[in-house]
Design a protein around this motif. Sequence first.
Motif, short mmCIF file in Angstrom:
data_model
loop_
_atom_site.label_atom_id
_atom_site.label_comp_id
_atom_site.label_asym_id
_atom_site.label_seq_id
_atom_site.Cartn_x
_atom_site.Cartn_y
_atom_site.Cartn_z
N HIS A 127 0.82 -1.26 -0.05
CA HIS A 127 -0.21 -0.07 0.13
C HIS A 127 0.97 1.20 0.05
CE1 HIS A 127 -2.70 2.97 1.54
NE2 HIS A 127 -3.92 2.18 1.22
N PRO A 128 0.41 2.26 -0.74
CA PRO A 128 1.41 3.56 -0.75
C PRO A 128 1.73 4.32 0.38
CG PRO A 128 -0.43 3.86 -2.21
CD PRO A 128 -0.78 2.51 -1.42
N VAL A 129 1.18 3.88 1.60
CA VAL A 129 1.58 4.38 2.87
C VAL A 129 2.07 3.30 3.77
CG1 VAL A 129 0.09 6.39 2.71
CG2 VAL A 129 -0.71 4.41 3.81
N ASP A 130 2.26 2.22 3.38
CA ASP A 130 2.79 1.24 4.32
C ASP A 130 4.41 0.97 3.69
OD1 ASP A 130 3.36 -1.27 5.68
OD2 ASP A 130 2.11 -2.48 4.40
N LEU A 131 5.20 1.91 4.39
CA LEU A 131 6.28 2.14 3.96
C LEU A 131 7.54 1.39 4.54
CD1 LEU A 131 5.99 6.20 3.59
CD2 LEU A 131 5.86 4.42 1.77
N ILE A 132 8.38 1.16 4.02
CA ILE A 132 9.66 0.83 4.40
C ILE A 132 10.84 1.95 4.37
CG2 ILE A 132 11.56 -0.91 4.19
CD1 ILE A 132 9.95 -2.38 2.00
N PRO A 133 11.15 2.51 5.66
CA PRO A 133 11.98 3.37 5.77
C PRO A 133 13.30 3.28 5.31
CG PRO A 133 11.38 2.70 7.79
CD PRO A 133 10.63 1.70 7.16
N PRO A 134 14.11 4.10 4.88
CA PRO A 134 15.55 3.77 4.59
C PRO A 134 16.29 3.22 5.79
CG PRO A 134 15.33 6.41 4.04
CD PRO A 134 13.94 5.57 4.86
N GLY A 135 16.93 2.20 5.46
CA GLY A 135 17.52 1.16 6.51
C GLY A 135 16.58 0.26 6.93
N GLY A 136 15.39 0.23 6.59
CA GLY A 136 14.42 -0.85 7.16
C GLY A 136 14.12 -1.96 6.11
N GLN A 137 13.39 -2.91 6.63
CA GLN A 137 13.11 -3.90 5.81
C GLN A 137 11.60 -4.39 6.22
OE1 GLN A 137 16.34 -6.64 7.03
NE2 GLN A 137 14.76 -8.04 7.73
N LYS A 138 11.02 -5.23 5.11
CA LYS A 138 9.91 -5.65 5.38
C LYS A 138 9.76 -7.02 4.53
CE LYS A 138 4.85 -4.58 4.10
NZ LYS A 138 4.10 -5.11 5.10
N VAL A 139 8.89 -8.02 5.38
CA VAL A 139 8.63 -9.17 4.64
C VAL A 139 7.25 -9.40 4.04
CG1 VAL A 139 8.38 -11.64 5.23
CG2 VAL A 139 9.99 -10.37 6.56
N TYR A 140 7.56 -9.52 2.54
CA TYR A 140 6.22 -9.71 1.97
C TYR A 140 5.90 -11.30 1.76
CZ TYR A 140 6.60 -4.72 0.91
OH TYR A 140 6.63 -3.52 0.82
N THR A 141 4.58 -11.76 1.83
CA THR A 141 4.26 -12.81 1.66
C THR A 141 3.08 -13.17 0.39
OG1 THR A 141 4.50 -13.48 3.93
CG2 THR A 141 3.22 -15.01 2.82
N TYR A 142 3.63 -13.96 -0.50
CA TYR A 142 2.85 -14.06 -1.47
C TYR A 142 2.18 -15.64 -1.83
CZ TYR A 142 5.52 -9.73 -2.66
OH TYR A 142 5.86 -8.63 -2.76
N PRO A 143 1.28 -15.82 -1.57
CA PRO A 143 0.57 -17.24 -1.44
C PRO A 143 0.46 -17.93 -2.72
CG PRO A 143 -0.73 -15.76 -0.56
CD PRO A 143 -0.02 -14.79 -1.06
N ASN A 144 0.29 -17.17 -3.92
CA ASN A 144 0.47 -17.59 -4.98
C ASN A 144 -0.71 -18.54 -5.44
OD1 ASN A 144 2.69 -16.17 -6.04
ND2 ASN A 144 3.90 -17.62 -4.98
#
Length: 651
Positions: A127-144
Motif C-alpha cells: 500500500h502507498p503509505v505502508d512504507l519501508i523507511p531507509p535502513g528498514g526492511q519488510k517481509v512480503y508473503t505471496y501465497p500464489n
Amino acid sequence: MLTRRQLLQMGLVGGAAVLLPWERAIVALAQSPSTTPFAVDLPIPAVKSPTSTDDTTDYYEVVMQHAEVEILPGVLTPVWAYDGLYPGPTIKARRDRTVVVTQVNELDVDASVHNHGAHVRPEDDGHPVDLIPPGGQKVYTYPNLQRAASLWYHDHVMHVTSRNVYMGLAAFYLIGDEVEDALDLPTGEYDIPIVIQDRSFEEDGTLRFVDSINSVLGNTIVVNGKPWPRLEVANRKYRLRFLNGSNTRDYELALDSGDDLVQIGTDGGLMPEPNRASSIMLSPAERVEIVIDFADVPVGDSVVLKNLIGNPNIGLDDIMRFDVVRSEDDPVGAVPPTLRPVPERGPARVTRDFDMDFSDELGLWVINGQPFDEDRIDVRPQLDVPEIWRVHNSAGAPHPFHIHQGMFQVVDRDGEPPLPAEIGMKDTVQVNPGETVSFHTVLTRYTGVYVYHCHNLAHEDHDMMAQMEIVPADIPEFSDIAGHTHEEAILAVATAGITTGFPDGTFRPQDPVTRGQMAAFLQRALELPSGAGGGQFSDVGGHTHEEAIAAVAAAEIAAGFPDGTYRPQQPVSRDQMASFLQRALDLPPGGPHPFTDVAGNPHEPAIAAVAQEGIASGFPDGTYRPRQQVTRGQMAAFLARALDMDTPTPA
Ligand code: C2O
Ligand code: CU
C-alpha cells in the motif's frame, strides 16, 4: 498549478494522437546522448534464487540499493534498483507454493513494494503509505493461490511512485502452473520476459526525471535495461512476455515483417484462445504474451518490433530487433487453438460507476471527483460478490485503470465487445477519453484495504487513486431451509477446506473457502435460486442428490470434515464419510440406502462425476492423498461401502 485549459493549450492533455508536440518538447528539453538502435544485445533479467526453501515456501531476500548500470553504451547511469539490477531480478513462483520476500531498503528514500497482479493480504500488498523507511526492511508473503501469469513488482510509494519506478524499481514476478505446463508452448530460453520502458538521459548518463502531473515520457526506448536492443534468435517459435513498464507511454506493437502477432496471454495469464492481430496496444502496466515464429525468416534476416504510435523522428517507432542467426529444429507445434478458459464467476450483484477526470480547482486528477485520501474509503465491495465496475473517462488523456487484488474480465467498451487483445483475465485496462469500459470482477479470499488507480504514474501520484475496503459478504442465511440439512451440508462442505476458486472449476488444495463462496457454489450446483434460503434441499427430486454428490466430490473433501474440522492429509474413516453423506444428503442413519432406486440410475452418474473429479485416491483405503487420480472403479467401490449399497456396475 496549471489549469486544465493551460495544459490543453500546451498539448499536455490528450490521447496518444496529440502527444507529438509534447514529445518534441521532451527532445528539446533533454537531448539524450545519441544511441545507435539495435547495437546492444537484449539482456534477459536474472532469475533470483531463493535463500532457502521448504515444503511449502521459497524464501528470498532482495536489497533495494543504489547502483550504476550501463544502459547507454559507454556511460554509467545511477539507478535505484532491486539487488542493484535494472530491471530487477525475476522471481519465478509456482501456483500454490508460497513465496516470502524480505525487501531490504538501502536507499535514502522510503519504499513500498507492490506485486502487481498478485492476490495477497492487504499487509503484503505494498500500500502507498505502508512504507519501508531507509535502513528498514519488510517481509512480503505471496501465497500464489492464482493461475499462471506474468506479474511484476514495482515501487508504490505515495506521490513518488513515478520517480521511484523511473529510477529503476521494477522487475518481473512470473507464476507458473501445471495447466500452462501441459500446453505445447515455448519454454526455457525460448520463453523471455521483456519490459519496455522509455527514459531520457543527461549527457553524463544520469536519468532525467521530471515530476509531471501529466506525463513522464522519455526519448529513448529502453528494453530490459538497454536502448533499442537486438536479440539473436533461432528460426523457431518464441514466447515473449511483454510488459509496458513505462510511466506514461502507450505502445502499439507490430512486426515490420507485416506478420500477425499471435497473442496467447494477457495480464492474468493465458487467454481462452489465441488472438491473431497485426498490432496490439499496450498501455502502462499491461502485459501481453506473444508467440513469434521466426521459421519463415531466412537466417541472416531480421524482424523489427515496431511501435506504431511512436514518433519516428526520434526513433520512438522502434522497440527492438530480432536477428535470426541460426537454424534449429522447433519441437513446439502450432499454437494450440484453445489455451485456458476464463473462470465462470457468477452474475454480478453490484454495479459501481467510476469517473476519471481532472479537477481544475484542485489541479489534480480525480476519481469520482476526489483525489486520493488515505483516510477515506471510497468503496466497500463484499468478499466473493461479483461486481461490474463501469469506468468512464471524462478527461482528455487515456487512463489505464488498475485495481489491486482482483483480476477482472472486460465486459464492454461503450457497449461494444472488448478488444480481442483483452479477452481473458486483466488487472489493468486502458480507458480512452470519453469512453466507458465495464469489467466484471470478484474480490476473493482476503478482506481489508487496497487501492485502485490510474497506472499512468504521473496521474497516480497526482492523485488519481482511491481505496476500497473488501468486507465480509452479507451471507444469505441458509438455516431456514427445511430440516436444517442444507445448513449442515454447507457447513460440512465449507469446513472441508474446499479450494477457493472451486466455483471457477479450478482446484487448489489447502486454500480456505469462505462460506459465501460455498453458498454461491451450492446454489449453482443444486440449481437453487440465489439469495437467502430460496432453495428447498429436501424437496428437490430426482437428480439433485447426484449433483450434491458431484458437488461434494468436486470439493476434494478432506478428512475430519464430518467433525467440522479440516485436516488435509488425514485419513477419513468409512463411518465418517458415511455419516457426512447421510447428513449432506439427508439420508436416514444406518443403511442400506435406496440409492440404486433413484430414478434414472443416478447412482452411476454420481459416481462418474465423483471419479472424474480426481478425488484423492486411496480414499477408499482410508487414506487421503490430494492431487492423485482415483479411478472410477475405486470411487464406486468406496461409495458402495460408505453408503452400504450394492456395488454398481461401472459403465
Ligand atoms: Cu502496478 Cu497499484 O500498481
Ligand atoms: Cu490517468
